[in-house]
Design a protein around this motif. Structure first.
Motif, mmCIF file in Angstrom:
data_model
loop_
_atom_site.group_PDB
_atom_site.id
_atom_site.type_symbol
_atom_site.label_atom_id
_atom_site.label_comp_id
_atom_site.label_asym_id
_atom_site.label_seq_id
_atom_site.Cartn_x
_atom_site.Cartn_y
_atom_site.Cartn_z
ATOM 1 N N PHE A 1 0.837 -1.195 0.000
ATOM 2 C CA PHE A 1 0.000 0.000 0.000
ATOM 3 C C PHE A 1 0.877 1.253 0.000
ATOM 4 C CE2 PHE A 1 -2.278 3.221 2.668
ATOM 5 C CZ PHE A 1 -3.247 3.550 1.726
ATOM 6 N N GLU B 1 -1.935 6.154 -4.365
ATOM 7 C CA GLU B 1 -3.399 6.097 -4.476
ATOM 8 C C GLU B 1 -3.995 7.488 -4.675
ATOM 9 O OE1 GLU B 1 -4.978 3.222 -4.798
ATOM 10 O OE2 GLU B 1 -2.956 2.399 -4.682
ATOM 11 N N GLU B 2 -3.438 8.477 -3.965
ATOM 12 C CA GLU B 2 -3.949 9.841 -4.122
ATOM 13 C C GLU B 2 -3.673 10.370 -5.522
ATOM 14 O OE1 GLU B 2 -6.438 12.252 -2.973
ATOM 15 O OE2 GLU B 2 -5.577 11.211 -1.245
ATOM 16 N N LYS C 1 -3.497 8.668 -8.252
ATOM 17 C CA LYS C 1 -4.466 8.042 -9.152
ATOM 18 C C LYS C 1 -5.835 8.703 -9.016
ATOM 19 C CE LYS C 1 -2.220 3.499 -9.288
ATOM 20 N NZ LYS C 1 -2.319 2.067 -8.913
ATOM 21 N N ASP C 2 -6.215 9.053 -7.777
ATOM 22 C CA ASP C 2 -7.510 9.708 -7.570
ATOM 23 C C ASP C 2 -7.573 11.046 -8.298
ATOM 24 O OD1 ASP C 2 -8.400 7.634 -6.027
ATOM 25 O OD2 ASP C 2 -8.079 8.632 -4.093
#
Length: 710
Positions: A443, A448-449, A451-452
């Motif tokens: 993780f 992830e941010e 990609k958001d």
């Protein structure tokens, strides 16, 4: 012999033969009559159609292509008349070989061409000797263009001396023109045209698409390609009678061509002009500026600017350098010009740096790292050490010019663009979740941010050929290793101790490993992560509007030749970023601080920030073996402005003045005075209304709703 005596046997046989002959004749006439009835009555229509098809041929009448206009109705792409020289191959075929050759020699000489070039254009593309791009793909029954957009004097010479130019036709036709309001170029947005290919024609025929034919030109880039089906119109047909040898002997009928629709864009020519001029002058200035790091002037090999509406994602302006003149395609492009457009030495002018150029984002990446950190364990009260360097393993990762600011907050770290502050965050997440360098699925909140916010995927702009950028996470590194390991492992086996061989041995052994150095580089937009200027603009748009990622749109509407709206092209939401409002608010305030007190402040002195609140982030991305890439990403309540200059130097140092000039044009700022009446766009922000299409064919600016006035 008496009258009652019976008839002689010979006479009876003669009469019998006569009866048989009469019966045969009657049978033949009956058969012929039946056949004639069958042909003329029962199958008459079919035979008539077949006969007509053998004696009537269609000559294509090309339609006038639709206009492309800006949001105020100013024409960006239009049409003009041009002289076209064509050769009627049917008439030429009636001449003997010597006479036909003499005609071709005279035409070639008049046009400044070699005779072989003229002959190549007269060949059908289905011919085995045809050369793609030079042959004729249209109807064999109409004159073949051998030169387009020739001088009027050349055309008149052919018209006035028909005895010297039998089979040669000089006519006026419509071709694309570029009015260039305010001197705009916009080539990468608008695109260009070129002749239809065999495969495209076959596909159209399979789909029963009658809007194209062998003599059509089609859009090849930009909105010319994206909206080609509306712009191209519908061809007309002139039916001509031909004799058994295929020679035209007269007209039969005409079906008029239908002009193409007009494409209304969200572009503003005045803003586009300012953007293009600022980008060009910035690159010119950078090339005359000494780079203190390398000891030579900045290369400034390319650049881009994107201006979006923050609340809709509509493209107001976009420029890319190097650029090209779309007019070079009118009438057919020369081999030399085509090579220049693809030339790396010339900077590959066909490549749009705004949508296809991919660059490390540098410190413009830090607001998205901040968003990821503030929703994954850190808070607005967090303070970290902004030291001059941060050690990872045996390497020191340094601040710009080794500056140090002590213990500071996220907001201050954004203002001064502190690298070591963000290095610590990247390293912390790597140590928590991903210290196993081979764990592809570990993780990573920062990944992830990113990609958001849409990074790593295309934005969906309505311009073909967009690049998707790249998020250099663990999965990408593993995929890259698998793709390259054979090459590097082979190189590693060779003798040699230079950098290339040392790197090959390291890569072969552990090229898949996602190490702490990768994580800290990612945290400041360095390493292998790359973005397009458009992607960055869309992401900053989400910061401006509270989390909505739009698919950018250049087109606003399609309008018929009669002025009726055929299709409205509404803003399209791609996704939303799920962040708490207080996080958006904190980042917004911090980026306001960048403009007022941080790295952009020295370029914004005197700007009326109390009237026009500009938030910004500067960046100077380092690329191995090259000079730094200059970035400024900024936004107001209404617009997003992103500028990039490859190998151009520091963010605010190189791009800052141009970004300020663009904001001044958008809001009518002169010196320290804000005057919205002087803004490039009436009312500051374009109205949602479309231009007015009048009955006489003129296009007027849209009427503005008083409620939309600022």
């Amino acid at each position: 012999m008496s009258a009652g005596t019976s008839e002689a046997p010979g006479a009876r046989r003669s009469r019998l033969r006569l009866v048989v002959v009469q019966a045969l004749v009657l049978a033949l006439f009956g058969t012929l009559f039946a056949r004639l009835w069958f042909v003329q009555v029962l199958d008459g229509e079919a035979y008539q159609a077949q006969a007509a098809s053998q004696s009537v041929r269609d000559i294509v009448v090309q339609p006038q292509r639709g206009l492309i206009v800006d949001a105020q109705g100013r024409p960006l792409v239009a049409n003009r008349t041009a002289w076209t020289i064509s050769v009627d191959r049917t008439t030429l075929g009636r001449l003997d070989d010597d006479a036909a050759g003499a005609v071709l020699d005279r035409v070639a000489g008049l046009l400044g061409l070699e005779r072989a070039a003229v002959e190549a254009r007269l060949l059908d593309c289905t011919s085995g000797d045809a050369v793609a791009g030079e042959c004729w793909n249209g109807s064999p029954y109409q004159p073949v263009p051998v030169a387009v957009d020739v001088e009027r004097g050349v055309a008149l010479q052919i018209q006035e001396q028909p005895e010297d130019y039998p089979a040669v036709v000089a006519v006026e036709e419509t071709v694309r023109s570029y009015p260039s309001p305010y001197g705009v170029n916009a080539a990468h947005l608008l695109g260009y045209l070129s002749p239809i290919t065999e495969s495209e024609l076959d596909a159209a025929e399979d789909a029963d698409d009658r809007s194209v034919n062998g003599a059509s030109v089609v859009g090849r880039a930009g909105v010319e390609q994206q909206y080609d089906q509306w712009l191209r119109g519908m061809p007309g047909y002139q039916r001509v009678a031909v004799d058994s040898m295929g020679r035209v002997i007269g007209d039969d009928s005409t079906i008029e061509a239908t002009p193409g629709d007009t494409l209304v864009t969200s572009l503003d020519a005045q803003v586009q002009s300012v953007v293009e001029q600022q980008l060009a002058s910035t690159i010119e200035t950078a090339r005359a500026t000494r780079d203190e790091v390398t000891g030579r002037n900045y290369v400034a090999d390319s650049g881009a600017v994107v201006v979006l509406e923050a609340d809709t994602g509509r493209v107001v302006a976009s420029a890319s350098q190097p650029t090209y003149d779309p007019g070079v395609w009118v009438g057919g492009i020369s081999t030399g010009d085509l090579e220049q457009l693809y030339s790396e030495e010339a900077g590959t002018p066909l490549l749009s740096r705004a949508t296809q150029g991919q660059f490390a984002p540098g410190s413009t990446w830090k607001p998205f790292v901040t968003a990821g950190a503030l929703t994954n364990g850190y808070s607005t009260d967090t303070n970290l050490n902004c030291s001059s360097a941060f050690r990872v393993g045996n390497r020191d990762f340094k601040n710009y010019e080794s500056g140090a600011y002590g213990s500071i907050s996220f907001a201050r770290a954004l203002e001064v663009s502190c690298n070591t502050f963000f290095y610590r965050i990247g390293y912390d997440y790597w140590a928590q979740y991903g210290s196993d360098v081979s764990d592809v699925d570990a993780f990573d909140p920062l990944v992830e941010e990113a990609k958001d916010f849409g990074f790593g995927t295309a934005t969906g702009i309505d311009v073909p050929g967009e690049a998707s950028g790249r998020i250099a996470d663990r999965a990408w590194k593993q995929e890259y290793y698998e793709a390259q390991k054979d090459y590097y492992c082979t190189l590693a086996e060779e003798d040699g101790n230079d950098f290339q061989h040392r790197f090959a041995r390291e890569f072969c052994a552990e090229g898949y490993a996602y190490r702490a150095g990768d994580a800290v580089n990612f945290s400041i937009g360095q390493g292998d992560t790359i973005v397009t200027p458009l992607q960055l603009a869309v992401a900053y748009g989400a910061l401006a509007n509270g989390g909505t990622l739009y698919e950018p749109r250049v087109a606003k509407a399609v309008v018929s030749p009669e002025g009726q709206v055929v299709r409205e092209i509404e803003p399209t939401v791609a996704s939303t970023v799920d962040l708490p409002p207080e996080v958006f608010g904190y980042i917004d305030t911090a980026l306001e601080g960048v403009t007022r007190d941080g790295t952009m402040a020295w370029r914004m002195g005197g700007f009326p920030l109390d009237d026009v609140n500009i938030r910004s982030k500067t960046g100077s991305a380092e690329v191995y073996g090259k000079q730094s890439t200059s970035w400024v990403a900024s936004y107001s309540d209404d617009y997003v402005v992103v500028m990039m200059v490859s190998q151009g130097g520091t963010g605010s140092g190189t791009s800052g003045p141009a970004v300020r000039a663009i904001w001044e044009a958008l809001y009518g700022v002169e010196g320290e005075t804000f005057d919205p009446s002087k803004a490039a766009i009436p009312g500051v922000v374009a109205t949602s209304a479309l231009p007015n299409f009048t009955e006489d064919g003129s296009i007027l600016p849209p009427a503005r709703d008083p409620q939309e006035q600022q």
